[in-house]
Design a protein around this motif. Structure first.
Motif, short mmCIF file in Angstrom:
data_model
loop_
_atom_site.label_atom_id
_atom_site.label_comp_id
_atom_site.label_asym_id
_atom_site.label_seq_id
_atom_site.Cartn_x
_atom_site.Cartn_y
_atom_site.Cartn_z
N THR A 142 0.82 -1.21 0.00
CA THR A 142 0.00 0.00 0.00
C THR A 142 0.86 1.26 0.00
N ALA A 143 2.02 1.20 0.65
CA ALA A 143 2.92 2.36 0.63
C ALA A 143 3.45 2.62 -0.78
N LYS A 144 3.80 1.57 -1.51
CA LYS A 144 4.30 1.73 -2.88
C LYS A 144 3.22 2.22 -3.83
N LEU A 145 1.97 1.88 -3.56
CA LEU A 145 0.86 2.29 -4.43
C LEU A 145 0.31 3.67 -4.07
N ALA A 146 0.75 4.21 -2.95
CA ALA A 146 0.26 5.52 -2.51
C ALA A 146 0.91 6.63 -3.35
N PRO A 147 0.16 7.68 -3.64
CA PRO A 147 0.75 8.79 -4.40
C PRO A 147 1.77 9.56 -3.57
N ASP A 148 2.67 10.23 -4.26
CA ASP A 148 3.70 11.05 -3.62
C ASP A 148 3.03 12.35 -3.16
N VAL A 149 2.85 12.49 -1.85
CA VAL A 149 2.16 13.67 -1.34
C VAL A 149 3.07 14.89 -1.24
N SER A 150 4.39 14.69 -1.34
CA SER A 150 5.29 15.83 -1.25
C SER A 150 5.19 16.73 -2.48
N ASP A 151 4.93 16.14 -3.64
CA ASP A 151 4.75 16.90 -4.88
C ASP A 151 3.77 16.12 -5.74
N PRO A 152 2.47 16.17 -5.41
CA PRO A 152 1.49 15.27 -6.00
C PRO A 152 1.33 15.36 -7.51
N CYS A 153 1.63 16.48 -8.11
CA CYS A 153 1.44 16.58 -9.56
C CYS A 153 2.69 16.24 -10.36
N ARG A 154 3.85 16.32 -9.76
CA ARG A 154 5.07 16.08 -10.53
C ARG A 154 5.11 14.67 -11.11
N ALA A 155 4.85 13.67 -10.30
CA ALA A 155 4.98 12.29 -10.75
C ALA A 155 3.78 11.80 -11.56
N THR A 156 2.64 12.47 -11.44
CA THR A 156 1.44 11.96 -12.10
C THR A 156 0.86 12.92 -13.12
N LEU A 157 1.63 13.85 -13.60
CA LEU A 157 1.14 14.82 -14.59
C LEU A 157 0.92 14.12 -15.92
N VAL A 158 -0.30 14.27 -16.47
CA VAL A 158 -0.65 13.65 -17.74
C VAL A 158 -1.05 14.75 -18.72
N ALA A 159 -0.28 14.87 -19.78
CA ALA A 159 -0.53 15.88 -20.80
C ALA A 159 -1.81 15.56 -21.56
N PRO A 160 -2.41 16.53 -22.26
CA PRO A 160 -3.57 16.25 -23.10
C PRO A 160 -3.22 15.15 -24.11
N GLY A 161 -4.06 14.15 -24.19
CA GLY A 161 -3.81 13.01 -25.08
C GLY A 161 -2.85 11.98 -24.52
N GLY A 162 -2.24 12.29 -23.37
CA GLY A 162 -1.29 11.37 -22.75
C GLY A 162 -1.99 10.29 -21.93
N GLU A 163 -1.23 9.30 -21.56
CA GLU A 163 -1.75 8.17 -20.78
C GLU A 163 -0.82 7.85 -19.63
N THR A 164 -1.39 7.23 -18.60
CA THR A 164 -0.60 6.71 -17.49
C THR A 164 -1.30 5.47 -16.95
N ALA A 165 -0.56 4.64 -16.26
CA ALA A 165 -1.10 3.40 -15.71
C ALA A 165 -1.80 3.64 -14.38
N PHE A 166 -2.66 2.69 -14.02
CA PHE A 166 -3.23 2.67 -12.67
C PHE A 166 -3.33 1.23 -12.21
N MET A 167 -3.35 1.04 -10.90
CA MET A 167 -3.43 -0.30 -10.32
C MET A 167 -4.20 -0.22 -9.01
N ALA A 168 -5.13 -1.15 -8.82
CA ALA A 168 -5.85 -1.29 -7.56
C ALA A 168 -5.67 -2.73 -7.09
N VAL A 169 -5.42 -2.91 -5.80
CA VAL A 169 -5.19 -4.24 -5.24
C VAL A 169 -6.20 -4.48 -4.13
N PHE A 170 -6.91 -5.59 -4.24
CA PHE A 170 -7.87 -6.00 -3.22
C PHE A 170 -7.26 -7.14 -2.41
#
Length: 165
Positions: free
Chosen positions: A112-140
């Motif tokens: 869960t720690a590895k899947l948590a977003p980086d709260v120190s700079d939340p947009c830097r690591a997850t910025l998605v440009a128009p038309g861009g893509e990024t992965a997501f993962m949910a674990v139950f």
């Protein structure tokens, strides 16, 4: 006698994964149309974790269909019964994911720690440009009995601060 215990553990792990596969062999419920995001390449699969037992993982990619960059894209992932009733849900943010090896061998807190977003700079690591893509993962953890399929929907995002663009 020493060989018998590892064989029994291996057999139990194989049977757990086979049971998870049987539960989730149906296709996911198609995500609702969104003018902001498109979810693609959805897949779900079971993994036997050494510490916590059965996990069910749903992953895919999210495309930014907006005219501006977005970050902190939230995805709601649900496990559904055969009638489409929600049995469990997870809220995740696009970006962080883990390897199959990490799914198998890390403890729940580490995962869960590895899947948590980086709260120190939340947009830097997850910025998605128009038309861009990024992965997501949910674990139950320990998926509920009766789960037959799953769904995923993008529920929100943030505009980056002017300096993050």
């Amino acid at each position: 006698m020493r060989l018998r215990k590892p064989i029994l553990l291996l057999l139990a792990a194989v049977l757990s994964i086979a049971a998870l596969y049987a539960l989730f062999r149906e296709r996911p419920v198609p995500p609702p149309a969104s003018p902001e995001f498109t979810l693609k390449e959805l897949k779900g699969y079971g993994v036997e974790n050494r510490h916590t037992g059965p996990l069910y993982v749903i992953e895919g990619t999210v495309a930014n269909d907006m005219a501006a960059p977005r970050c902190r894209i939230q995805i709601k992932v649900s496990l559904l019964d055969a009638n489409g009733q929600e049995l469990a849900q997870a809220l995740t943010e696009a970006g962080p994911s883990v390897s199959i090896s990490e799914l198998k061998f890390l403890g729940w807190d580490e995962l869960t720690a590895k899947l948590a977003p980086d709260v120190s700079d939340p947009c830097r690591a997850t910025l998605v440009a128009p038309g861009g893509e990024t992965a997501f993962m949910a674990v139950f953890r320990k998926p509920p009995a009766g789960a037959a399929t799953y769904s995923a929907v993008a529920t929100g995002s943030q505009a980056p601060a002017p300096s993050a663009k």
